[in-house]
Write an enzyme that holds these catalytic residues in place. Structure first.
Site, PDB file in Angstrom:
ATOM      1  N   ASN A  45       0.869  -1.178   0.000  1.00 42.90           N
ATOM      2  CA  ASN A  45       0.000   0.000   0.000  1.00 42.90           C
ATOM      3  C   ASN A  45       0.906   1.228   0.000  1.00 42.90           C
ATOM      4  OD1 ASN A  45      -1.770   2.070   0.492  1.00 42.90           O
ATOM      5  ND2 ASN A  45      -2.353   1.383   2.553  1.00 42.90           N
TER       6      ASN A  45
ATOM      7  N   LYS B  99       0.050   4.272  -0.197  1.00 42.39           N
ATOM      8  CA  LYS B  99      -0.572   5.447   0.433  1.00 42.39           C
ATOM      9  C   LYS B  99      -0.359   6.675  -0.470  1.00 42.39           C
ATOM     10  CE  LYS B  99      -0.039   3.154   4.824  1.00 42.39           C
ATOM     11  NZ  LYS B  99       0.090   3.229   6.264  1.00 42.39           N
TER      12      LYS B  99
ATOM     13  N   HIS C 193      -9.364   1.197   5.042  1.00 42.87           N
ATOM     14  CA  HIS C 193      -8.079   1.372   5.738  1.00 42.87           C
ATOM     15  C   HIS C 193      -8.290   2.318   6.923  1.00 42.87           C
ATOM     16  CE1 HIS C 193      -3.961   2.493   6.596  1.00 42.87           C
ATOM     17  NE2 HIS C 193      -3.599   1.404   5.942  1.00 42.87           N
TER      18      HIS C 193
ATOM     19  N   GLU D 297      -6.661   4.702   7.947  1.00 44.21           N
ATOM     20  CA  GLU D 297      -6.438   6.121   7.626  1.00 44.21           C
ATOM     21  C   GLU D 297      -7.661   6.720   6.932  1.00 44.21           C
ATOM     22  OE1 GLU D 297      -2.691   5.462   5.650  1.00 44.21           O
ATOM     23  OE2 GLU D 297      -1.841   4.869   7.585  1.00 44.21           O
TER      24      GLU D 297
ATOM     25  N   GLU E 113      -5.004  -4.851  10.578  1.00 43.00           N
ATOM     26  CA  GLU E 113      -3.976  -3.834  10.780  1.00 43.00           C
ATOM     27  C   GLU E 113      -4.247  -3.096  12.089  1.00 43.00           C
ATOM     28  OE1 GLU E 113      -2.079  -2.692   6.778  1.00 43.00           O
ATOM     29  OE2 GLU E 113      -3.816  -1.401   7.035  1.00 43.00           O
TER      30      GLU E 113
ATOM     31  N   GLY F  95       2.957   2.270  10.902  1.00 43.72           N
ATOM     32  CA  GLY F  95       3.947   3.336  10.832  1.00 43.72           C
ATOM     33  C   GLY F  95       4.685   3.618  12.127  1.00 43.72           C
TER      34      GLY F  95
ATOM     35  N   SER G 107       3.747  -2.055  10.248  1.00 45.90           N
ATOM     36  CA  SER G 107       5.195  -2.107  10.498  1.00 45.90           C
ATOM     37  C   SER G 107       5.841  -3.430  10.087  1.00 45.90           C
ATOM     38  CB  SER G 107       5.504  -1.791  11.969  1.00 45.90           C
ATOM     39  OG  SER G 107       5.155  -0.454  12.271  1.00 45.90           O
TER      40      SER G 107
END
Ligand code: 13P
Length: 252
Positions: free
Chosen positions: A12, A14, A99, A101, A169, A175, A214
């Site tokens: 991904n 992003k 996702h 985000e 996730e 991250g 991560s």
């Protein structure tokens, strides 16, 4: 007898990547010959601006391309949005929906995510439905219940292994350099599969469940070979061909 599931290692990207990033995709294509491509499905989800370019570059290679989000409708007055039909037309075969985000930046609910997954299916794309708890929810002992509710709310009825991938996730692992223990990942993936089987019956045993958050070449071997883990959804480490392929090689 346990069902054999072919691993999927997905990147991904992003909001990263410009046209010259096609060179990184070419390096991935060059580096993913046999035996890797025989054992592992590979997918890169670049930003929408690069989809058509990446699909053209990757045509005939073992690497598929996918979108990172789609609108629930096929077309219309939705400025700035991209439909599943547009992604498919650009060459996508998968689309990530829900996702964390998107859930936090754009207040996407489970209901919205489910409609997006249905839009993906309408146009023949495989939906990668993302779920995951926050740090506060894990510390409160709510992780399993939160994720189970997200799966129930975000996955439409009628899922099959060809149309659905689930990505677990944990929000706190994205991250951050932090990863859950293998035991926690196995517990969560087992729970996700159990909830899926309430909806999809025996087909749930064939659906791939990815771990994301991560994932790096240094930590991938144990995570990707854990029970009920069928691959990875990789963020930062998917931007470099060497790191992405090193992660996929966890399955060699
Ligand atoms: P990182 O691998 O950068 O933690 O991102 C994970 C992720 O969000 C993939 O969708």
């Amino acid at each position: 007898m346990p069902v054999a599931r072919r691993p999927l290692v997905a990147g991904n990207w992003k909001m990263n990547g410009l046209r010259h990033s096609g060179a990184e995709l070419l390096a991935m294509i060059e580096g993913c010959g046999a035996p890797l491509a025989e054992k592992v499905d590979l997918l890169i989800c670049p930003p929408a601006t690069l989809l058509a370019q990446f699909a053209a570059e990757a045509a005939g290679s073992p690497i598929a391309v996918g979108g990172q989000d789609c609108h629930k409708k096929a077309s219309g007055a939705h400025t700035g949005d991209v439909s599943a039909e547009m992604l498919a037309d650009a060459g996508a075969r998968f689309v990530i929906v829900g996702h964390s985000e998107r859930r936090s930046d754009h207040q996407e609910s489970d209901e919205t995510v489910r409609a997006k997954a249905q839009a993906a299916w309408r146009t023949g794309l495989t939906a990668i439905v993302c779920v995951g708890e926050t740090q506060a929810q894990r510390e409160a002992g709510e992780a399993l219940a939160v994720v189970a509710a997200q799966v129930r709310g975000s996955v439409p009825d009628g899922a099959s292994a060809d149309t659905l991938v689930v990505a677990y996730e944990p929000v706190w692992a994205i991250g951050s350099g932090l990863v859950p223990t293998v035991e926690d990942v196995e517990e969560m993936h087992g729970e996700i599969r159990r909830v899926l089987s309430e909806r999809a019956g025996a087909e749930a045993a064939r659906v791939r469940i990815l771990y994301g958050g991560s994932v790096k070449p240094e930590n991938c071997t144990a995570l990707l070979n854990a029970a009920d883990v069928d691959g990875a959804l990789v963020g930062g480490a998917s931007l470099k061909a060497g790191d992405f392929l090193a992660i996929a090689r966890a399955y060699l």
